[in-house]
Enzyme design. Structure first.
Site, short mmCIF file in Angstrom:
data_model
loop_
_atom_site.label_atom_id
_atom_site.label_comp_id
_atom_site.label_asym_id
_atom_site.label_seq_id
_atom_site.Cartn_x
_atom_site.Cartn_y
_atom_site.Cartn_z
N TRP A 130 0.83 -1.21 0.00
CA TRP A 130 0.00 0.00 0.00
C TRP A 130 0.86 1.26 0.00
O TRP A 130 0.61 2.20 -0.74
CB TRP A 130 -0.91 -0.02 1.23
CG TRP A 130 -1.80 1.19 1.33
CD1 TRP A 130 -2.93 1.44 0.65
CD2 TRP A 130 -1.58 2.32 2.19
NE1 TRP A 130 -3.45 2.66 1.01
CE2 TRP A 130 -2.65 3.22 1.96
CE3 TRP A 130 -0.60 2.65 3.13
CZ2 TRP A 130 -2.75 4.43 2.63
CZ3 TRP A 130 -0.71 3.86 3.80
CH2 TRP A 130 -1.78 4.72 3.55
N PHE A 133 2.55 1.77 -3.55
CA PHE A 133 1.66 2.33 -4.57
C PHE A 133 1.23 3.74 -4.21
O PHE A 133 1.04 4.59 -5.09
CB PHE A 133 0.43 1.43 -4.75
CG PHE A 133 0.71 0.21 -5.57
CD1 PHE A 133 0.88 0.30 -6.94
CD2 PHE A 133 0.83 -1.03 -4.97
CE1 PHE A 133 1.16 -0.83 -7.70
CE2 PHE A 133 1.09 -2.16 -5.73
CZ PHE A 133 1.26 -2.06 -7.09
N HIS A 427 -20.66 21.68 -58.40
CA HIS A 427 -21.19 21.99 -57.07
C HIS A 427 -20.55 23.27 -56.52
O HIS A 427 -21.25 24.20 -56.07
CB HIS A 427 -20.93 20.81 -56.13
CG HIS A 427 -21.51 20.97 -54.76
ND1 HIS A 427 -22.64 20.30 -54.34
CD2 HIS A 427 -21.11 21.72 -53.69
CE1 HIS A 427 -22.90 20.64 -53.10
NE2 HIS A 427 -21.98 21.49 -52.67
N GLU A 428 -19.24 23.34 -56.56
CA GLU A 428 -18.54 24.51 -56.01
C GLU A 428 -18.76 25.74 -56.91
O GLU A 428 -18.86 26.87 -56.40
CB GLU A 428 -17.04 24.22 -55.88
CG GLU A 428 -16.71 23.05 -54.97
CD GLU A 428 -17.26 23.20 -53.56
OE1 GLU A 428 -17.46 24.36 -53.12
OE2 GLU A 428 -17.51 22.17 -52.91
N ASP A 504 -24.26 21.11 -46.36
CA ASP A 504 -24.97 22.33 -46.78
C ASP A 504 -26.42 22.30 -46.32
O ASP A 504 -26.95 23.29 -45.81
CB ASP A 504 -24.91 22.48 -48.30
CG ASP A 504 -23.49 22.66 -48.80
OD1 ASP A 504 -22.66 23.18 -48.04
OD2 ASP A 504 -23.21 22.28 -49.95
#
Length: 635
Positions: A130, A133, A427-428, A504
């Protein structure tokens, strides 16, 4: 010494493991290897036949006829044997009567060390594991005795050398912080007038606007000790650790007054109370409670200023924002054109640039970018120049840096077939032509069909000429028309549509719904805000929308949104139908060159074929028309 203390838990575990292993492995098994183990019946037979010469009785711990023991010895033939059996006293008497040499080994007594090891070993082992750790779970510097110690970094002689000269684009914010600096430099000037300097200053703004840089500059200007800590450093898995660290931080600050405490990402520790699953016993809430107490605990003679930064002021606890704690809220917003130009000059001062570089043009072409984006832009340009073996950074590299920051790097390796490339080009082109035709739209800066980023197969880059803060209804309608024009061009040219307009359509629908439900731009529904966002403060984000309207109103909203979309679609279709020849021409150039800049686009637009003028017909009098029924018709 520190190294020994650091590995104390590990040393303890190793010692206990070694001792236990020695105790376990030194056992009678080593003795058994020297003897031939025989059965108890065979031993009795050998004893009756008088073949046993020496007999040693071991492990006889319980006296009596029924006690058990280990019998080992040697026969007359020299065989060494080992067996286990009962009736120890009877066998010993019989062997002695037959003239066999019999010896007894005294019962073993556990020493105090063995008793201690056997009884305490498991407990000590667990404690050692213990501790080991616990020493190493903090990762980097936390230790078992320093859980309650603050993790704030103290800057004295090594405090930040940043000053307000290194901060650009937020002049108003710097002026607000000047008062705090003047107080730290000359507190008597304020105390003589009975003025109370703000105990806390909260820097609020989007990520990357320079909140942390402002705090560092304030410490550099004031020339005082500077404590820097992150809000997440207070919260740990152990209850009470965060509150202890807050107490320790303010205790340390009292030793270095006047000083500045800077807490970055304040929302990590100052989140609204009562929203977590742990209720009032939540570790984060205990830390916040202690912070509130410490802020109230500043006495009038205290010269400690707390500066905190956050980009989520809406989720901070109201008790943290009230006067007396964080008295002053300084907004560090996105820079305007002038601010962006100043920021670019700051990041460009230690680099070599070509003579054609104009920071004014770059500032106008980077709307919405914050200081971190501009710094990344300049760095990307420098990397590109080095990649091209140039001695100076030119405007081309800076332009490419802008596109990298806004749209992502080019992906020329992505193979697109000719048909898809043609669809993308139309498209553009549709976006660009409609944006040029509609008044109030942002100018087209570049059209490209080179894939960029994660999903963009092509893009039309529009850059505003100036920063704007208000948008009219007609401008929003025009924006929707521009968004829908890509889908319109696909339908006109190919008589089919693709999935390329998905983003879009999403943006167009969102804008139309905001116009109807939030901006009061619907004649049918009027000036009403419809729907309330339901926030879960513990999560820090909007997770749902509360409908405060009926199903009938919801149906009207859908009808109005669709009407706006249809109207804008019809307008874009009308524009592109009239300019079909121009669209074919620009799309052809785009397919050939892949990129069209603003100058080339303007030239192509000016070359649009003029419509033939319709000659004026000579004026015809009604009296000259034929008399057969015409006069009656006109009447």
């Amino acid at each position: 010494m520190n190294k020994i203390v650091k590995n104390l838990g590990l040393y303890l575990v190793l010692v206990l493991v070694v001792v236990s292993m020695v105790n376990m492995f030194i056992s009678p098994e080593e003795v058994q290897k020297q003897y031939d183990e025989i059965s108890y019946s065979q031993f009795l037979s050998e004893l009756e036949a008088g073949n046993v010469r020496i007999l040693q009785i071991r492990n006889n711990t319980v006296p009596g006829e029924s006690s058990s023991a280990t019998f080992q010895g040697e026969t007359k033939s020299g065989q060494r044997f080992l067996t286990y059996g009962l009736n120890v006293q009877e066998i010993a008497d019989k062997a002695a009567a037959n003239g066999i040499t019999v010896t007894f080994e005294a019962p073993q007594k556990n020493t105090w060390l063995m008793s201690l090891m056997t009884s305490l070993f498991p407990t000590l082992l667990l404690i050692g594991v213990w501790v080991y750790f616990l020493y190493n779970m903090q990762g980097g510097g936390g230790r078992i005795m320093s859980f309650g110690r603050s993790k704030a970094k103290l800057f004295l002689d090594n405090k930040p050398k940043v000053t307000f000269n290194d901060v650009a684009g937020c002049e108003e914010s710097k002026e607000e912080l000047q008062e705090v600096i003047h107080f730290l430099k000359d507190p008597e000037k304020f105390k003589k007038l009975g003025a109370r300097v703000p105990k806390g200053v909260l820097l609020v703004g989007p990520p990357g606007t320079g909140k942390t840089l402002l705090a560092r500059a304030a410490a550099g200007e004031a020339d005082v000790p500077f404590f820097s800590v992150s809000g997440s450093d207070f919260v740990e898995m152990f209850v009470g650790v965060g509150a202890a660290r807050v107490r320790d931080l303010f205790e340390q600050s009292k030793k270095y007054q006047p000083c500045i405490i800077f807490i970055d990402e304040m929302d990590a520790v100052g989140r609204h109370r009562g929203a977590g699953l742990g209720g009032g016993h939540d570790e984060r809430e205990q830390t916040l409670n202690q912070l509130l107490v410490e802020l109230d605990g500043f006495d009038d003679t205290s010269s400690t200023i707390l500066i905190a930064a956050t980009n989520r002021p809406d989720i901070l606890d109201p008790a943290l924002l009230r006067p007396g704690r964080f008295d002053r809220h300084i907004v560090v917003d996105r820079p305007d054109v002038k601010g962006r130009e100043e920021i670019l000059k700051v990041h460009m001062k230690d680099k070599t640039f070509a003579d054609d570089v104009d920071t004014g043009i770059l500032a106008r072409r980077t709307p919405g970018l914050v200081g971190a984006d501009l710094e990344n832009l300049v760095n990307e340009a420098a990397l590109l120049a080095a990649r091209h073996n140039k001695d100076k950074i030119g405007m081309d590299e800076l332009e490419e840096g802008i596109e990298r920051v806004m749209a992502g790097p080019e992906r020329k390796s992505r193979l697109i077939n000719d048909r898809e490339k043609k669809i993308i080009a139309y498209h553009e082109t549709g976006h660009a032509i409609v944006a040029k035709a509609l008044p109030g739209s942002d100018p087209v800066h570049k059209i490209s069909i080179i894939p960029r980023g994660q999903a963009a197969l092509g893009y039309t880059l529009q850059l505003p000429e100036e920063d704007r803060f208000l948008v009219s209804k007609s401008e929003l309608m025009n924006r929707i028309s521009v968004l829908l024009s890509g889908r319109v061009s696909e339908e006109l040219v190919f008589n089919d549509v693709t999935s390329g307009a998905a983003n879009d359509l999403e943006r167009a629908t969102q804008t139309a719904r905001q116009m109807v439900t939030q901006l009061g731009m619907s004649d049918a529904l009027g000036l009403v805000k419809l729907g309330n966002k339901r926030e879960e403060i513990f999560l820090g984000r909007d997770i749902s929308e509360d409908r405060n309207y009926s199903e009938e109103v919801a149906s009207k909203i859908d009808i109005e949104v669709k009407a706006i979309i249809d109207s804008c679609y019809a307008k874009a279709k009308e524009i592109l139908t009239e300019r079909r020849a121009l669209m074919d021409k620009i799309a052809g150039v785009l397919l050939e060159r892949e990129v069209i800049d603003s100058e080339e686009f303007e030239r192509l637009m000016k070359e649009e074929e003029k419509k033939p003028e319709i000659p004026e017909l000579p004026e015809t009098r009604i009296d000259s028309l034929p008399q057969s029924g015409t006069r009656d018709f006109l009447a």
